[in-house]
Design a protein around this motif. Sequence first.
Motif, short mmCIF file in Angstrom:
data_model
loop_
_atom_site.label_atom_id
_atom_site.label_comp_id
_atom_site.label_asym_id
_atom_site.label_seq_id
_atom_site.Cartn_x
_atom_site.Cartn_y
_atom_site.Cartn_z
N SER A 29 0.84 -1.05 0.00
CA SER A 29 -0.21 0.12 -0.16
C SER A 29 0.77 1.60 -0.26
CB SER A 29 -0.92 0.42 0.81
OG SER A 29 -0.06 0.09 2.74
N VAL A 30 2.09 0.99 0.03
CA VAL A 30 3.21 2.16 0.66
C VAL A 30 4.69 2.33 -0.10
CG1 VAL A 30 1.95 3.09 1.87
CG2 VAL A 30 3.66 1.75 2.03
N VAL A 122 -1.71 12.29 2.87
CA VAL A 122 -2.01 11.65 1.93
C VAL A 122 -1.60 10.33 1.37
CG1 VAL A 122 -1.34 11.84 -0.91
CG2 VAL A 122 -0.40 13.89 1.14
N THR A 123 -2.91 9.64 1.36
CA THR A 123 -2.57 8.38 0.93
C THR A 123 -3.11 7.73 -0.39
OG1 THR A 123 -3.63 6.48 1.80
CG2 THR A 123 -5.32 8.04 1.93
N THR A 124 -2.66 6.80 -0.60
CA THR A 124 -3.22 6.31 -1.93
C THR A 124 -4.76 5.92 -2.43
OG1 THR A 124 -2.41 3.86 -1.61
CG2 THR A 124 -0.81 4.94 -2.69
N VAL A 125 -5.14 5.88 -3.33
CA VAL A 125 -6.28 5.85 -3.62
C VAL A 125 -7.26 4.63 -3.40
CG1 VAL A 125 -8.44 5.81 -5.69
CG2 VAL A 125 -6.60 8.10 -5.30
N ASP A 126 -6.06 3.40 -3.51
CA ASP A 126 -6.50 2.32 -3.64
C ASP A 126 -5.78 1.74 -1.75
OD1 ASP A 126 -3.66 2.24 -3.58
OD2 ASP A 126 -3.92 0.21 -4.58
N ALA A 145 -3.58 14.10 -5.48
CA ALA A 145 -2.53 13.73 -5.21
C ALA A 145 -2.11 12.43 -6.11
CB ALA A 145 -1.97 13.85 -4.16
N GLU A 146 -0.23 12.76 -5.97
CA GLU A 146 0.18 11.52 -6.38
C GLU A 146 1.16 11.17 -5.60
OE1 GLU A 146 3.21 11.09 -9.57
OE2 GLU A 146 1.51 11.56 -10.41
N ARG A 150 1.75 7.00 -8.44
CA ARG A 150 0.19 6.17 -7.88
C ARG A 150 -0.60 7.25 -7.30
NH1 ARG A 150 1.57 1.16 -3.65
NH2 ARG A 150 -0.96 1.37 -4.00
N PRO A 151 -1.62 7.19 -8.17
CA PRO A 151 -3.06 8.23 -7.96
C PRO A 151 -3.11 8.51 -6.32
CG PRO A 151 -4.00 6.69 -8.81
CD PRO A 151 -2.41 6.50 -8.58
#
Length: 172
Positions: A29-30, A122-126, A145-146, A150-151
């Motif tokens: 996830s990161v 900030v975190t990823t969409v997924d 954000a990016e 990653r989105p």
Amino acid sequence: MSLLQPLRPDHAPALLVFERENRSFFAASVPDRGDDYFARFHERHLALLAEQAAGTCRFHVVTGDDGEVLGRVNLVDVADGAAELGYRFAERATGRGLATAAVREVCSLAAAEYGLTTVRAVTTVDNAASRAVLARTGFRSTGGAELDGRPGIRFVRHLGGRPGVSPRRRPG
């Protein structure tokens, strides 16, 4: 029961175990920290402690009763009453509300002890789990954000107070 505490030199061994044991879980996830992070862990740990002593970052660990590190909750780039929040929890510690409780506690510390008025994340969409923690702890989405290609989604939480003035240090 878990305990949130500021990062200390003696956390290094348990923190390294935490990072190694959860490396593949985190990488799902990161972005992965890379092999150099582990090869130079003790040097990096000392650098984090120096940043904390300088007041530019506030690092915390969440430990179990046995001292095992279950998670990390950090405030980085502390300046002008604001900081960026980052956190990660061991795979075996997820789903128990630890991240939510720890983020709430760090936000309380940010306002009451560190004099911050704004915390960003900030975190990823997924990363649904991270988005849920942020929503439960009062963060609001501020747009896209990016994150390392990653989105992602940006979040903010306003804590109140005046930037850079700790409530304990205000003139009476």
